[in-house]
Write an enzyme that holds these catalytic residues in place. Structure first.
Site, PDB file in Angstrom:
ATOM      1  N   MET A 182       0.689  -1.170  -0.014  1.00 42.52           N
ATOM      2  CA  MET A 182      -0.095   0.031  -0.004  1.00 42.52           C
ATOM      3  C   MET A 182       0.918   1.306  -0.046  1.00 42.52           C
ATOM      4  SD  MET A 182      -3.447   0.106   0.241  1.00 42.52           S
ATOM      5  CE  MET A 182      -2.592   1.541  -0.064  1.00 42.52           C
ATOM      6  N   SER A 208      -7.417  -4.050  -5.023  1.00 44.30           N
ATOM      7  CA  SER A 208      -6.056  -4.138  -5.563  1.00 44.30           C
ATOM      8  C   SER A 208      -5.129  -3.422  -4.678  1.00 44.30           C
ATOM      9  CB  SER A 208      -5.804  -3.760  -7.002  1.00 44.30           C
ATOM     10  OG  SER A 208      -5.945  -2.457  -7.122  1.00 44.30           O
ATOM     11  N   ASP A 209      -3.943  -3.570  -4.469  1.00 44.66           N
ATOM     12  CA  ASP A 209      -2.879  -2.767  -3.702  1.00 44.66           C
ATOM     13  C   ASP A 209      -3.073  -1.536  -4.978  1.00 44.66           C
ATOM     14  OD1 ASP A 209      -1.222  -1.236  -2.291  1.00 44.66           O
ATOM     15  OD2 ASP A 209       0.185  -3.087  -1.947  1.00 44.66           O
ATOM     16  N   CYS A 210      -2.341  -0.299  -4.268  1.00 39.24           N
ATOM     17  CA  CYS A 210      -2.826   0.888  -4.957  1.00 39.24           C
ATOM     18  C   CYS A 210      -1.527   0.920  -6.169  1.00 39.24           C
ATOM     19  CB  CYS A 210      -2.634   1.978  -4.115  1.00 39.24           C
ATOM     20  SG  CYS A 210      -4.099   2.035  -3.047  1.00 39.24           S
ATOM     21  N   ASP A 211      -2.075   0.826  -7.297  1.00 41.34           N
ATOM     22  CA  ASP A 211      -1.488   0.539  -8.514  1.00 41.34           C
ATOM     23  C   ASP A 211      -1.394  -0.818  -9.148  1.00 41.34           C
ATOM     24  OD1 ASP A 211      -1.721   3.185  -8.920  1.00 41.34           O
ATOM     25  OD2 ASP A 211       0.423   3.743  -8.687  1.00 41.34           O
TER      26      ASP A 211
END
Ligand SMILES: *[C@@H]1O[C@H](CO)[C@@H](O)[C@H](O)[C@H]1NC(C)=O
Ligand SMILES: *[C@@H]1O[C@H](CO)[C@@H](O)[C@H](O)[C@H]1NC(C)=O
Ligand SMILES: *[C@@H]1O[C@H](CO)[C@@H](O)[C@H](O)[C@H]1NC(C)=O
Ligand SMILES: *[C@@H]1O[C@H](CO)[C@@H](O)[C@H](O)[C@H]1NC(C)=O
Ligand SMILES: *[C@@H]1O[C@H](CO)[C@@H](O)[C@H](O)[C@H]1NC(C)=O
Ligand SMILES: *[C@@H]1O[C@H](CO)[C@@H](O)[C@H](O)[C@H]1NC(C)=O
Ligand SMILES: *[C@@H]1O[C@H](CO)[C@@H](O)[C@H](O)[C@H]1NC(C)=O
Ligand SMILES: *[C@@H]1O[C@H](CO)[C@@H](O)[C@H](O)[C@H]1NC(C)=O
Length: 793
Positions: free
Chosen positions: A1, A303-306
């Site tokens: 994250m 999702s984790d960011c990106d």
């Protein structure tokens, strides 16, 4: 994250103006509030999705059916656009509450009117308390502050916490965020913290769990086998974790399974890395089949960011276009895509992916229904009357701050205490020298995913309540690149009644995006400790403020250093908690949740090898107390007290009989060569067993406080497989309990185990087997043990 807080801070300063914060519904209104809708010129009676007598799923479906395809695709990113013509406001999904509500998510902010929230110790220290009710309590306090902030329009209802990745290797930069190296302890932390965040008292077990109301939504992350951030150029964004099925089931997935099945978490976040070549966020077996299918998630997968962007741009997985990447993730079961700072692949590319036939509209609908059912469960559509009264006074309330102090006191681990030097008496030790780079720690104490805090009680503040404090850092900062500031620190030590040296690490050494490369104290810190200890007039107490696993053998072996405390990053009240322990206002009882390896461990195997078992060919030692058999600086579970505890197992454990039914049969189990004779029927497959009450057994542990002060003890119960079973753990935690025992008294702690869970081993091919033969039940460091015979016939 989220990138390191450095980048986040930079980002907040540079690109976001105050008006960029998301606008939440506030002033106690909610989506289906009739007067709110009528202000917008809408009539609530037209909206089936607002009809409270219908099932949530039907309501969510009605809402989704009213949207155009293009409107639907605008709701799939963390910053969901909303649909004004339906009275649906924008919603920012990304809030964080790892150990207190924090501004590290896009969805939460503090300002002059609400300057901070309660900042608990970093998770690795609260984990060291081994106190499940504390973990749940913390979750309850954090969700109360979250609801108050939501009422004030400053936070969302969906929190992407806790982080429950097992610490496979303590070089990982995010060790401070997690509950340790044991999958069962990590899973138990997850269950309790999640329940603290989510559960509404009295509504934990409604008939229909799918519509169970939640205080806020909690998310277990990062799924799975994620614990490499950035190490000698290897970055999490491209890292392919090569994981054996055995390790996957035994170690990496277990806490997530507990989080979903026992904690009823309403969200799971998938990680950046690939696992055996497949990006975690695009693997249908991991997401749809396991989390939803096998474990029955009631909630959403984010999702984790990106990480969706990473699938396409960094991993170039299958050479796919953005539309292809989005399609892979959605088909795998990913409902929501977090993009950072603003970019969400889902909201940008799903429309075209649908137009070119890579995604069916029905797949989008399914994801959206998962999302809206969840928002209905947290009261976003219908309001939450029971939380209406929460407001500013509930943030940083005295009882919350006291719990933050209590969590720190409970977690602190006493590693050395020669000749019972601690606790210090305030009658004798009136003049203190406080030295070391963390002697005046403030923000350092809250680690990452933290703050702003209500306030900071530094060690100087804390010790000043007991003694006259003189202070010299001895180093310019944690890096301590020069020894030139040592003299003033030494001068103080020469005259003081006692010297407290506070050393350690900070986010410049261990952080998200920054793994460690060694287990030493940085720069001249070791030098400082030795020099100060050498000249000190009074006893020297070393305090280590860091995630853990530092090779402090030099201090352990130095007779001038009488006592050592590990304090993690102890949170906003840290200085107070440390001083309370040193002066005996609190008797420490914490235990290390991670093995402290000697410094040369890092030369023996790379951080990037995922295996937990030793590899004789490559010369790798094993990892964690379960598989590492070399020497340690301090082992997992270590921790002293100002009193002494004796443990005794008072039950005679009966043997367990497994009668094979017609469809069950004996399974092979490999034994080491040599003296071991393989039993006639070596093992039975756990998934073939009923695992009901007949396989339960009770273990009663008597804890006697034989010392002269009251104290809390942690009873950790392990099981050990029959001798000779090849390539299995040396022991595994199956239960633990923290108990308070007044001096001279005894307490009985009762554990009930099921052989299926507590005596099983995971075989090479990933099957869980119950071996026949003589297992052992062990308390703490082999202080008490009892055999338990498993017969299969
Ligand atoms: C809440 O309502 C009050 C009174 O109606 C108003 O003064 C205030 O600005 C509103 N707050 C927000 C955040 O909208
Ligand atoms: C809500 O749904 C129920 C059940 O279908 C129905 O009887 C009722 O009339 C609906 N209420 C409104 C206001 O539409
Ligand atoms: C466990 O934590 C709670 C706080 O939630 C505390 O009241 C209790 O005393 C702790 N138990 C022990 C044995 O320390
Ligand atoms: C959306 O996609 C377009 C076309 O590929 C690209 O130019 C743009 O930067 C993207 N924007 C976002 C927010 O993803
Ligand atoms: C979607 O497709 C249209 C037509 O092919 C194109 O003009 C547009 O740029 C695409 N959008 C994105 C975000 O790629
Ligand atoms: C404790 O004190 C005694 C006598 O004062 C001394 O002989 C002994 O070595 C000390 N033990 C430790 C571990 O420092
Ligand atoms: C300790 O740190 C605080 C906050 O950074 C600072 O205001 C204070 O002056 C420092 N105290 C000393 C004695 O240096
Ligand atoms: C530790 O494990 C290694 C590798 O399996 C083995 O060779 C060695 O004998 C073990 N050492 C001890 C002390 O058990």
């Amino acid at each position: 994250m989220a990138p390191s807080s450095f980048f986040l801070a930079f980002f907040l300063l540079s690109c976001v103006s105050a008006t960029d914060f998301p606008v939440y519904l506030n002033n106690f209104t909610y989506v289906c509030d009739p007067s709110r809708l009528s202000d917008l010129g809408l009539d609530v009676s037209n909206f089936v999705f607002c009809n409270k007598s219908l099932p949530l799923e039907a309501r969510a479906k009605d809402l989704v059916d009213r949207m155009s395809l293009s409107e639907k695709t605008q709701q799939l990113g963390n910053s969901a656009a909303g649909v004004p013509r339906l009275g649906l406001p924008s919603y920012e999904w990304w809030s964080e509450a790892l150990h207190g509500v924090t501004s590290s998510g896009r969805g939460t902010h503090f300002d002059q009117a609400v300057p901070g929230g309660t900042s608990f110790p970093t998770v690795i220290l609260s984990a060291a308390s081994f106190n499940a009710s504390l973990w749940k309590n913390m979750g309850q306090v954090v969700s109360t502050e979250a609801r108050a902030l939501y009422n004030l329009g400053r936070a969302g209802l969906t929190y992407w916490s806790p982080n429950i990745n097992v610490i496979r290797d303590p070089r990982w930069g995010r060790v401070m965020e997690t509950p340790g190296e044991d999958p069962f302890v990590v899973g138990t932390y997850a269950v309790n913290y999640v329940r603290g965040l989510q559960d509404i008292e009295g509504q934990e077990n409604p008939k229909d769990l799918n519509s169970r109301p939640l205080k806020v939504s909690s998310c277990c992350k990062h799924y799975a086998a994620y614990d490499v951030d950035h190490w000698y150029g290897v970055d999490r964004r491209g890292f392919d974790a090569r994981v054996a099925e055995q390790d996957m089931l035994e170690t990496f997935l277990r806490p997530f399974e507990m989080c979903v099945k026992e904690g009823d978490a309403s969200c799971v976040m998938c990680s950046f890395n690939k696992i055996n070549g497949i990006p975690a966020c695009a693997d249908p077996r991991l997401l749809k089949e396991t989390i939803r299918g096998d474990w029955g998630l009631r909630g959403y997968i984010v999702s984790d960011c990106d990480s969706v962007q990473v699938i396409v741009e960094n991993n170039k997985w299958l050479g796919d276009s953005p539309e292809g990447g989005v399609a892979q993730a959605m088909k795998a079961g990913l409902d929501l895509d977090c993009g950072w700072p603003y970019l969400s692949y889902y909201s940008n590319y799903t429309l075209n992916a649908t137009k070119i036939g890579r995604i069916k509209e029905a797949d989008i609908d399914k994801a959206l229904i998962n999302l809206y059912v969840l928002l209905m469960r947290v009261g976003y559509f219908d309001g939450s009357p029971s939380f209406k009264s929460l407001g500013k006074d509930d943030i940083c309330a005295d009882v919350h701050i006291e719990l933050a102090a209590q969590a720190a006191r409970e977690g602190i681990v006493l590693l050395k205490n020669d000749n019972a030097t601690l606790p210090l008496s305030s009658n004798t030790f009136k003049n203190l020298a406080l030295v070391g780079p963390h002697a005046n720690a403030t923000e350092v104490m809250i680690g990452n995913y933290a703050g702003p805090a209500c306030r900071y009680i530094s060690p100087i503040d804390g010790f000043s309540a007991f003694a006259k404090v003189q202070y010299a850092m001895g180093c310019a900062d944690v890096a301590c690149a020069s020894g030139s500031l040592m003299t003033p620190a030494m001068d103080l030590a020469k005259n003081a009644d006692a010297t407290i040296i506070i050393v350690g690490l900070d986010l410049s050494i261990e952080a998200e995006g920054r793994d460690r490369v060694d287990f030493f104290l940085p720069g001249h810190q070791t030098h400082l400790v030795n020099e100060v200890a050498n000249v000190a007039k009074g006893p020297v107490i070393l305090v280590v403020m860091a995630s853990g696993t530092i090779d402090i053998s030099f201090a352990k072996d130095n007779p001038k250093i009488k006592a050592i405390l590990w304090v993690g990053y102890p949170g906003q009240e840290g200085g107070r908690a440390i001083a309370d322990v040193v002066y005996g206002k609190y008797n420490p009882g914490g235990k290390l949740p991670v093995t402290w390896y000697p410094a040369d461990y890092v030369d023996q195997l790379p951080l990037t090898s995922m295996q937990l078992r030793p590899d004789d060919e490559l010369g790798y030692p094993g990892r964690t107390y379960k598989f590492y058999n070399g020497s340690t600086v301090y082992p997992f579970g270590y921790g002293l007290s100002y009193t002494q505890f004796m443990h005794q197992i008072t039950t005679k454990v009966n043997s367990i009989d497994v009668k094979l039914k017609s469809r069950q049969y004996c399974r092979d189990l490999s034994y080491e060569e040599g003296e071991y004779t393989t039993p006639q029927c070596a093992a039975v497959l756990v998934s073939d067993m009923s695992c009901d009450k007949q396989f339960e057994f009770e273990v009663d542990v008597e804890v006697r406080n034989t010392g002269s002060v009251d104290g809390s003890d942690v009873v950790i119960v392990y099981s050990r497989p029959p001798r000779g079973v090849a390539r299995t753990h040396s022991k595994q935690v199956i239960g633990f309990e923290r108990v308070f025992v007044p001096k001279g008294q005894t307490q009985n702690v009762k554990f009930v185990f099921n052989a299926c869970k507590s005596l099983m081993v995971v075989e090479r091919n990933g099957y869980s087997l119950l071996p026949s033969g003589i297992h052992s039940i062990i308390v703490n460091d082999d202080e008490a043990s009892t055999p338990i015979q498993v017969n299969i016939h």
